[in-house]
Design an enzyme around this catalytic site. Structure first.
Site, PDB file in Angstrom:
ATOM      1  N   ALA A 131      -0.695   0.847   5.742  1.00 44.01           N
ATOM      2  CA  ALA A 131      -0.874   0.046   6.960  1.00 44.01           C
ATOM      3  C   ALA A 131      -1.846  -1.090   6.677  1.00 44.01           C
ATOM      4  CB  ALA A 131      -1.398   0.913   8.100  1.00 44.01           C
ATOM      5  N   ASP A 132      -1.700  -2.145   7.447  1.00 44.73           N
ATOM      6  CA  ASP A 132      -2.627  -3.269   7.331  1.00 44.73           C
ATOM      7  C   ASP A 132      -2.635  -4.026   8.648  1.00 44.73           C
ATOM      8  OD1 ASP A 132      -4.248  -4.563   4.971  1.00 44.73           O
ATOM      9  OD2 ASP A 132      -3.544  -6.204   6.226  1.00 44.73           O
ATOM     10  N   GLN A 133      -3.686  -4.802   8.842  1.00 45.46           N
ATOM     11  CA  GLN A 133      -3.825  -5.593  10.058  1.00 45.46           C
ATOM     12  C   GLN A 133      -4.417  -6.949   9.707  1.00 45.46           C
ATOM     13  OE1 GLN A 133      -6.988  -4.672  13.005  1.00 45.46           O
ATOM     14  NE2 GLN A 133      -5.305  -4.354  14.439  1.00 45.46           N
ATOM     15  N   LYS A 139       0.828  -1.211   0.000  1.00 41.49           N
ATOM     16  CA  LYS A 139       0.000   0.000   0.000  1.00 41.49           C
ATOM     17  C   LYS A 139       0.861   1.259   0.000  1.00 41.49           C
ATOM     18  CE  LYS A 139      -3.883  -2.238   2.345  1.00 41.49           C
ATOM     19  NZ  LYS A 139      -4.676  -2.335   3.595  1.00 41.49           N
TER      20      LYS A 139
END
Length: 199
Positions: free
Chosen positions: A76-78, A60
């Site tokens: 960001a990612d989770q 991203k």
């Protein structure tokens, strides 16, 4: 507090991440990240859930850096994982119910990753994990929770917001607030200070 000449660029549609950055005194502009998350995850194969979060955050940030040349871009990612199994945002209330029953009485992990890129180069990345223990849930308890939470159960990977009525689902939380919300600020802000962007 921000000392950069231009605002940080956030390659995300997440209102929560935007709010966290703004409340931390970081001015933000947003761009869309053109990333096929499921395709990247499938191509990664047996990568662990934390590694998947980091892979997606980097993708991203890099995608956003193409749309914003010369700028610092944050991705960001989770991921939420119970053992090796990765969960995604539920597509329906019934899917949320089934997912919550699987998580009930168990300790699952939230892996939150962040990456900062500029002009196609990742300058910083990290992944931080939090561990949440959900209490056993009866049909009645779960029905009550789903009614109280409403359509918000479809907006997060765990079908809960810990900062809202989702707190009733848990007996223990190990990890910081920002990691749970999907942006490890306590690790990100030192990078900005090292770059001279924060005092």
């Amino acid at each position: 507090m921000w000392r950069g000449e231009q605002p940080l660029v956030l390659a995300s549609k997440s209102a929560t991440r935007l709010t966290l950055l703004v409340h931390a005194g970081v001015p933000v502009e947003t761009v869309a990240a053109d990333v096929d998350e499921r395709a990247l995850q499938e191509a990664a194969g047996d990568t662990d859930p934390a590694g998947i979060a980091l892979l997606l955050a980097r993708a991203k940030a890099l995608s956003g850096s193409k749309a914003a040349p010369g700028r610092l871009v944050l991705g960001a990612d989770q991921t939420l994982a119970l053992g090796p199994k990765i969960y995604h945002k539920p597509a329906s209330v019934e899917a949320a119910r089934n997912q919550l029953f699987e998580l009930a009485g168990q300790t699952h992990a939230l892996h939150s990753a962040v990456a900062v890129a500029s002009d196609g180069v990742v300058l910083f990345d990290t992944v931080v994990s939090a561990f949440l223990t959900m209490r056993p849930l009866t049909e009645e308890t779960l029905a009550s929770y789903l009614a109280a939470a409403g359509p918000r159960v479809l907006t997060s990977v765990g079908a809960y917001q810990l900062e809202s009525v989702g707190v009733h689902l848990f007996t223990r939380v190990d990890g910081d607030h920002f990691t749970i919300l999907g942006l490890p600020l306590l690790q990100l802000l030192p990078f900005f200070r090292e770059q001279g962007l924060l005092p």
